[in-house]
Design a protein around this motif. Structure first.
Motif, PDB file in Angstrom:
ATOM      1  N   VAL A  98     -34.270   1.983   4.002  1.00  5.57           N
ATOM      2  CA  VAL A  98     -32.996   2.374   3.368  1.00  5.57           C
ATOM      3  C   VAL A  98     -32.176   1.099   3.159  1.00  5.57           C
ATOM      4  O   VAL A  98     -31.297   0.785   3.966  1.00  5.57           O
ATOM      5  CB  VAL A  98     -32.220   3.386   4.246  1.00  5.57           C
ATOM      6  CG1 VAL A  98     -31.037   3.964   3.460  1.00  5.57           C
ATOM      7  CG2 VAL A  98     -33.118   4.500   4.750  1.00  5.57           C
ATOM      8  N   ASP A 129     -32.961  11.428   2.430  1.00  2.00           N
ATOM      9  CA  ASP A 129     -33.896  11.406   1.312  1.00  2.00           C
ATOM     10  C   ASP A 129     -34.975  10.334   1.459  1.00  2.00           C
ATOM     11  O   ASP A 129     -36.134  10.553   1.096  1.00  2.00           O
ATOM     12  CB  ASP A 129     -33.145  11.167  -0.006  1.00  2.00           C
ATOM     13  CG  ASP A 129     -32.248  12.339  -0.391  1.00  2.00           C
ATOM     14  OD1 ASP A 129     -32.400  13.423   0.206  1.00  2.00           O
ATOM     15  OD2 ASP A 129     -31.390  12.153  -1.280  1.00  2.00           O
ATOM     16  N   LYS A 130     -34.601   9.166   1.988  1.00  4.00           N
ATOM     17  CA  LYS A 130     -35.524   8.040   2.018  1.00  4.00           C
ATOM     18  C   LYS A 130     -36.267   7.868   3.336  1.00  4.00           C
ATOM     19  O   LYS A 130     -37.354   7.271   3.363  1.00  4.00           O
ATOM     20  CB  LYS A 130     -34.777   6.737   1.697  1.00  4.00           C
ATOM     21  CG  LYS A 130     -34.239   6.662   0.280  1.00  4.00           C
ATOM     22  CD  LYS A 130     -33.717   5.274  -0.029  1.00  4.00           C
ATOM     23  CE  LYS A 130     -33.352   5.141  -1.506  1.00  4.00           C
ATOM     24  NZ  LYS A 130     -33.031   3.752  -1.882  1.00  4.00           N
ATOM     25  N   SER A 308     -30.639  -2.699  -4.597  1.00  5.17           N
ATOM     26  CA  SER A 308     -30.348  -1.294  -4.885  1.00  5.17           C
ATOM     27  C   SER A 308     -29.373  -1.181  -6.058  1.00  5.17           C
ATOM     28  O   SER A 308     -28.245  -0.713  -5.898  1.00  5.17           O
ATOM     29  CB  SER A 308     -29.758  -0.601  -3.647  1.00  5.17           C
ATOM     30  OG  SER A 308     -29.574   0.779  -3.891  1.00  5.17           O
TER      31      SER A 308
END
Length: 321
Positions: A98, A129-130, A308
């Motif tokens: 993450v 989610d990750k 990101s």
């Protein structure tokens, strides 16, 4: 079945159904990325003690060990896979899963503010989610990192300095023209002793836990970033808890986060202790100090934008200045 038997059966159901509705006590397997007697394990130890004292019949925590049990950079995977249910660690150690978690270190916003402005929800979702993790609580807030050196500096030009670093502030050290080196914490003392490094980045608290004060001459002021230590929980474990267990855990989280108000005082106390141990404070001029902090923010967010790009705008909106 006669009427008498039916009445007895109904009476039994009335008596036993409430008991059947109550979930059995749950025990969570936990690990810490920090040694038992270190500063960054103290809040976690207090949390575990309170949970186990007040959670009998509801929820308990069994700590299976510290970094000797699972190396810090492997703890994220251990939580994700369910090898452990909960961990006292930092997002810095699982940024490979993450990367957005580094915003938790770059921010100067309090946890209360992040919970109210949507920052917590965003970061929690990214972890779910990750990495199959729930961001449960933050156990440090208001403690900065510092540069500690054995050579004097008087500006934001650290040319010639070899500094032990970690990924979260490597870009910052490079922006200061220092040479960042990755050295495991257990080897830093020897690296300082032999001149392999001239200094290191570390929080205002914790150097006495490692004995580094014996090989440290200076601490640079001001500090930078906001040290992040958190509790992360396996998402499947969280989903299996019943409402009563979640409510109990939420209550304990609120309590342990309230202790963060003491963190800044802890840092000041540690600095006094450093002075007594012979570590001198180098105060950069107001102009150089402002540039120092500007470079830290700028380099940190630029690095996050590179790793990101899709999330950096949302992260800045919630975690930025």
């Amino acid at each position: 079945m006669n009427n008498k038997s039916k009445k007895m059966l109904c009476s039994s159901l009335i008596v036993f159904c409430p008991m059947m509705a109550e979930a059995a006590e749950v025990t969570l397997k936990a690990v810490s990325a920090f040694g038992q007697d270190t500063y960054f394990n103290q809040r976690f130890a207090q949390f575990v003690e309170k949970v186990n004292a007040e959670g009998k019949g509801v929820l308990q925590i069994n700590v299976v060990g510290g970094p000797e049990a699972i190396p810090p950079f492997e703890i994220g995977n251990a939580v994700r896979s369910g090898i452990v249910d909960i961990a006292n660690t930092t997002g810095v150690f699982h940024a490979n899963m993450v990367p957005e978690t580094l915003a938790m270190t770059l921010t100067n916003k309090s946890m209360d503010e992040l919970r109210s402005n949507g920052g917590y929800d965003l970061m929690d979702k990214l972890h779910r989610d990750k990495a199959n993790m729930v961001w449960l609580a933050r156990l440090s807030d208001g403690i900065q990192y510092h540069v500690y050196t054995n050579k004097e500096v008087d500006s934001t030009d650290f040319s010639g300095l070899k500094l032990r670093s970690v990924p979260v502030y490597r870009p910052f050290f490079q922006s200061l023209n220092a040479t960042p080196l990755q050295v495991p914490p257990g080897e830093v003392f020897t690296a300082l002793e032999r001149g392999v490094v001239d200094g290191y980045g570390w929080p205002a608290t914790g150097i006495f836990d490692l004995g580094w004060q014996e090989k440290t001459a200076y601490r640079v002021e001001p500090g930078f970033y906001n040290v992040e230590i958190s509790l992360f929980m396996n998402q499947k474990t969280w989903s299996k808890l019943d409402d009563n267990q979640r409510e109990f855990l939420d209550k304990q989280v609120a309590w342990v986060e309230s202790l963060n108000a003491q963190a800044a005082q802890d840092a000041e106390g540690e600095k006094l202790k450093q002075t007594e141990a012979g570590i001198q404070s180098i105060e950069l001029t107001p102009e150089e100090g402002a540039r120092f902090q500007q470079l830290s923010r700028q380099s940190g967010w630029q690095a996050l934008e590179q790793i990101s790009p899709d999330q950096v705008s949302a992260l800045k909106a919630h975690f930025g200045s």
